[in-house]
Design a protein around this motif. Structure first.
Motif, PDB file in Angstrom:
ATOM      1  N   ARG A   1      26.944  -9.251 -12.382  1.00 19.44           N
ATOM      2  CA  ARG A   1      28.287  -8.949 -11.880  1.00 19.44           C
ATOM      3  C   ARG A   1      29.250 -10.074 -12.231  1.00 19.44           C
ATOM      4  O   ARG A   1      30.357  -9.834 -12.711  1.00 19.44           O
ATOM      5  CB  ARG A   1      28.257  -8.724 -10.362  1.00 19.44           C
ATOM      6  CG  ARG A   1      29.606  -8.295  -9.795  1.00 19.44           C
ATOM      7  CD  ARG A   1      29.601  -8.278  -8.285  1.00 19.44           C
ATOM      8  NE  ARG A   1      29.495  -9.604  -7.700  1.00 19.44           N
ATOM      9  CZ  ARG A   1      30.469 -10.513  -7.672  1.00 19.44           C
ATOM     10  NH1 ARG A   1      31.637 -10.248  -8.208  1.00 19.44           N
ATOM     11  NH2 ARG A   1      30.276 -11.689  -7.110  1.00 19.44           N
ATOM     12  N   GLN A   2      28.839 -11.310 -12.017  1.00 20.72           N
ATOM     13  CA  GLN A   2      29.712 -12.450 -12.292  1.00 20.72           C
ATOM     14  C   GLN A   2      30.004 -12.597 -13.789  1.00 20.72           C
ATOM     15  O   GLN A   2      31.074 -13.072 -14.163  1.00 20.72           O
ATOM     16  CB  GLN A   2      29.086 -13.730 -11.749  1.00 20.72           C
ATOM     17  CG  GLN A   2      29.075 -13.774 -10.249  1.00 20.72           C
ATOM     18  CD  GLN A   2      28.392 -15.022  -9.702  1.00 20.72           C
ATOM     19  OE1 GLN A   2      27.946 -15.882 -10.447  1.00 20.72           O
ATOM     20  NE2 GLN A   2      28.312 -15.112  -8.390  1.00 20.72           N
ATOM     21  N   ALA A   3      29.087 -12.198 -14.629  1.00 24.97           N
ATOM     22  CA  ALA A   3      29.250 -12.339 -16.078  1.00 24.97           C
ATOM     23  C   ALA A   3      29.903 -11.113 -16.720  1.00 24.97           C
ATOM     24  O   ALA A   3      30.086 -11.084 -17.944  1.00 24.97           O
ATOM     25  CB  ALA A   3      27.887 -12.591 -16.726  1.00 24.97           C
TER      26      ALA A   3
ATOM     27  N   VAL B   1      29.568   0.422 -18.322  1.00 26.69           N
ATOM     28  CA  VAL B   1      29.666   1.095 -17.027  1.00 26.69           C
ATOM     29  C   VAL B   1      30.086   0.060 -15.996  1.00 26.69           C
ATOM     30  O   VAL B   1      29.274  -0.750 -15.535  1.00 26.69           O
ATOM     31  CB  VAL B   1      28.327   1.754 -16.635  1.00 26.69           C
ATOM     32  CG1 VAL B   1      28.479   2.508 -15.324  1.00 26.69           C
ATOM     33  CG2 VAL B   1      27.852   2.694 -17.735  1.00 26.69           C
ATOM     34  N   ASP B   2      31.368   0.085 -15.657  1.00 25.90           N
ATOM     35  CA  ASP B   2      31.939  -0.942 -14.789  1.00 25.90           C
ATOM     36  C   ASP B   2      31.376  -0.935 -13.371  1.00 25.90           C
ATOM     37  O   ASP B   2      31.251  -1.992 -12.757  1.00 25.90           O
ATOM     38  CB  ASP B   2      33.460  -0.789 -14.708  1.00 25.90           C
ATOM     39  CG  ASP B   2      34.150  -1.085 -16.031  1.00 25.90           C
ATOM     40  OD1 ASP B   2      33.661  -1.958 -16.773  1.00 25.90           O
ATOM     41  OD2 ASP B   2      35.179  -0.445 -16.314  1.00 25.90           O
TER      42      ASP B   2
ATOM     43  N   ASP C   1      22.782 -13.171 -18.941  1.00 21.59           N
ATOM     44  CA  ASP C   1      22.883 -12.300 -17.765  1.00 21.59           C
ATOM     45  C   ASP C   1      23.464 -10.920 -18.040  1.00 21.59           C
ATOM     46  O   ASP C   1      23.825 -10.205 -17.099  1.00 21.59           O
ATOM     47  CB  ASP C   1      23.651 -12.991 -16.632  1.00 21.59           C
ATOM     48  CG  ASP C   1      22.961 -14.268 -16.188  1.00 21.59           C
ATOM     49  OD1 ASP C   1      21.719 -14.253 -16.083  1.00 21.59           O
ATOM     50  OD2 ASP C   1      23.650 -15.276 -15.978  1.00 21.59           O
ATOM     51  N   ALA C   2      23.558 -10.509 -19.294  1.00 23.01           N
ATOM     52  CA  ALA C   2      23.986  -9.143 -19.606  1.00 23.01           C
ATOM     53  C   ALA C   2      22.769  -8.219 -19.555  1.00 23.01           C
ATOM     54  O   ALA C   2      21.698  -8.553 -20.055  1.00 23.01           O
ATOM     55  CB  ALA C   2      24.626  -9.081 -20.993  1.00 23.01           C
ATOM     56  N   VAL C   3      22.953  -7.066 -18.932  1.00 22.73           N
ATOM     57  CA  VAL C   3      21.875  -6.084 -18.814  1.00 22.73           C
ATOM     58  C   VAL C   3      22.312  -4.807 -19.511  1.00 22.73           C
ATOM     59  O   VAL C   3      23.418  -4.308 -19.296  1.00 22.73           O
ATOM     60  CB  VAL C   3      21.544  -5.793 -17.335  1.00 22.73           C
ATOM     61  CG1 VAL C   3      20.544  -4.658 -17.223  1.00 22.73           C
ATOM     62  CG2 VAL C   3      20.997  -7.047 -16.671  1.00 22.73           C
TER      63      VAL C   3
END
Length: 96
Positions: free
Chosen positions: A17-19, A85-86, A54-56
């Protein structure tokens, strides 16, 4: 032991979320990505995208050829960014 599993990193969701802003900026649609499988569910696999910490990414089973099987934990996936997908901070990845 089940063939399905969720990512083991309990803080990954918050870091993702933070990234998110950096992820979207660094990985626009059509960007080629690689990543390792960190989660596997009947609907697809989650990958840790190598290019952004940290990207998924999510590779949906419907994006795979009919004869293909979902990759397993630790396998590398190569694909291209199809969408962002925000609301759940996922990068949808089309496998190549």
């Amino acid at each position: 032991m089940s063939e399905y599993f969720w990512p083991e990193d309990q803080e990954l969701g918050e870091r993702t979320r933070q990234a998110w802003s950096a992820t979207v900026e660094t990985l626009p649609v059509s960007t080629r990505v690689t990543g390792k499988v960190i989660g596997r569910q009947p609907f697809g696999v989650f990958i840790h995208i190598d290019q952004v910490p940290d990207a998924v990414g999510l590779v949906r089973i419907t994006a795979l050829p009919p004869e293909a099987q979902l990759p397993f934990r630790g396998e590398t996936v190569v694909g291209e960014v199809l969408w962002h997908v925000d609301d759940n901070y996922q990068v949808i990845v089309q496998p190549l």
